[in-house]
Design an enzyme around this catalytic site. Structure first.
Site, PDB file in Angstrom:
ATOM      1  N   TYR A 169      -1.219 -14.719  -8.484  1.00  0.00           N
ATOM      2  CA  TYR A 169       0.064 -14.165  -8.927  1.00  0.00           C
ATOM      3  C   TYR A 169       0.382 -14.620 -10.346  1.00  0.00           C
ATOM      4  CZ  TYR A 169       0.448 -13.248  -3.917  1.00  0.00           C
ATOM      5  OH  TYR A 169       0.211 -12.813  -2.633  1.00  0.00           O
ATOM      6  N   ARG A 202       0.831  -1.211   0.000  1.00  0.00           N
ATOM      7  CA  ARG A 202       0.000   0.000   0.000  1.00  0.00           C
ATOM      8  C   ARG A 202       0.860   1.252   0.000  1.00  0.00           C
ATOM      9  NH1 ARG A 202      -3.004  -3.329   3.599  1.00  0.00           N
ATOM     10  NH2 ARG A 202      -2.190  -2.237   5.446  1.00  0.00           N
ATOM     11  N   LYS A 226      12.850  -6.437   0.682  1.00  0.00           N
ATOM     12  CA  LYS A 226      13.882  -7.010   1.520  1.00  0.00           C
ATOM     13  C   LYS A 226      13.235  -7.813   2.648  1.00  0.00           C
ATOM     14  CE  LYS A 226      12.912  -3.178   3.141  1.00  0.00           C
ATOM     15  NZ  LYS A 226      11.447  -3.108   3.283  1.00  0.00           N
ATOM     16  N   ARG A 235      -3.722 -13.448  -3.576  1.00  0.00           N
ATOM     17  CA  ARG A 235      -4.264 -14.808  -3.628  1.00  0.00           C
ATOM     18  C   ARG A 235      -5.790 -14.781  -3.524  1.00  0.00           C
ATOM     19  NH1 ARG A 235      -0.944 -17.225   1.224  1.00  0.00           N
ATOM     20  NH2 ARG A 235      -1.553 -15.154   1.969  1.00  0.00           N
TER      21      ARG A 235
END
Length: 328
Positions: free
Chosen positions: A57, A17, A96, A36
């Site tokens: 995805y 977001r 990360k 999903r």
């Protein structure tokens, strides 16, 4: 400002977001989002003005209107989902930590090179203006020979065993969520460590709640870090040189201010940050530039360095006895 690439966002959590908000703030193109759950993707798309929502995805990476995928799924799935994007001809910006371990990171690097695509770790802190200025000062000798660096990333996060920060199956723990920031910072200014020492405190689920590290770098400089998911520290960073020091204000890994001081305490420079939003769009701009220039690798953070940082995190985990269920 406009995009040169059409972005697809994989996952709809908080970091996704924030990323979407920052890209929209500078008129970069977010073309699609995937979850999903189609319902979750639809909600995200409506709230963030994203034209297309996908319920898987796989649909996202098959979308011909997407050039680059921002992978914001949980830690253990970074490598799998970045690989999915690369195998479908999409560049990938991967949250990360770059992967769960060095072996996964190497596989991503090698696949991207084989396919002629960009894969890049989304260490957004590296691209913030105050970090660019700190790099200039250190490389230019403004504070002399660097003797030491220390930084903490400490937060009070949920303690429920089911929360992702405490769930080993989701790569939970302070190190990969928080400690990766100061470890990457030390790599940025001092290069790869020549030795690693770590101690940790583990929580009820076996996930690390506190991790302290000491790294020695070439030339003898030392860096220390502390990460914690159970308590809030100063969240500052300091670079100590023979000719002065740089003190980065709270919260150092966001768009922060800093002070450069001489050994006698005289203020040499006061830097004030000014960025749009959180500044997450800056890493996206960098990724677009690397693709445009056909370098397909970072200059602020190379993919080889991301692989090396994962190796350092592996060594820290080996020393503190931390292993994730998905690792054979």
């Amino acid at each position: 400002m406009t995009s040169s690439l059409r972005w697809g966002i994989m996952a709809t959590g908080g970091i996704a977001r924030s990323f979407a908000d920052d890209l929209h703030a500078v008129e970069m193109e977010v073309a699609a989002v995937a979850s999903r759950s189609r319902a979750s993707a639809d909600i995200f798309a409506r709230h963030h003005g994203v034209p297309r929502a996908h319920g898987s995805y796989q649909e996202l990476v098959e979308d011909p209107g997407v050039d680059i995928v921002y992978v914001a799924t949980p830690h253990p799935f970074h490598a799998e989902h970045a690989r999915l994007a690369l195998e479908h001809g999409k560049h990938a910006l991967v949250e990360k930590p770059f992967a769960l371990n060095r072996a996964e990171a190497e596989q991503l690097r090698d696949l991207a090179r084989e396919r002629g695509l960009l894969v890049m770790e989304a260490m957004w802190t590296r691209h913030l203006p105050h970090m660019a200025r700190i790099r200039e000062l250190v490389n230019g000798g403004a504070i002399g020979e660097i003797r030491a660096l220390f930084a903490d990333h400490t937060q009070r996060l949920p303690t429920e065993p089911s929360h992702r920060i405490n769930d080993l199956a989701l790569g939970g723990g302070a190190l990969l969520d928080l400690g990766v920031y100061p470890i990457s910072f030390a790599w940025d200014l001092l290069g790869a460590p020549t030795s690693v020492t770590a101690q940790a405190r583990l929580g009820e689920t076996g996930a690390d709640t506190e991790v302290a590290t000491i790294l020695r770098h070439s030339g003898g400089a030392l860096s220390t870090s502390l990460s914690s998911s159970r308590g809030v520290g100063p969240n500052t960073a300091h670079v100590v040189g023979s000719g002065g020091r740089i003190d980065v204000d709270r919260v150092w890994y966001t768009a922060a201010n800093f002070t450069v001081s001489a050994p006698d305490g005289t203020v040499v420079e006061r830097y004030e940050s000014d960025v749009v939003g959180r500044g997450m769009h800056l890493q996206a701009r960098a990724a677009e530039r690397y693709v445009q220039q056909a370098t397909l690798d970072g200059d602020v953070l190379t993919v080889d360095d991301s692989v090396g940082i994962m190796g350092t995190l592996d060594e820290i985990r080996a020393q503190i006895g931390l292993r994730y269920p998905s690792e054979s």
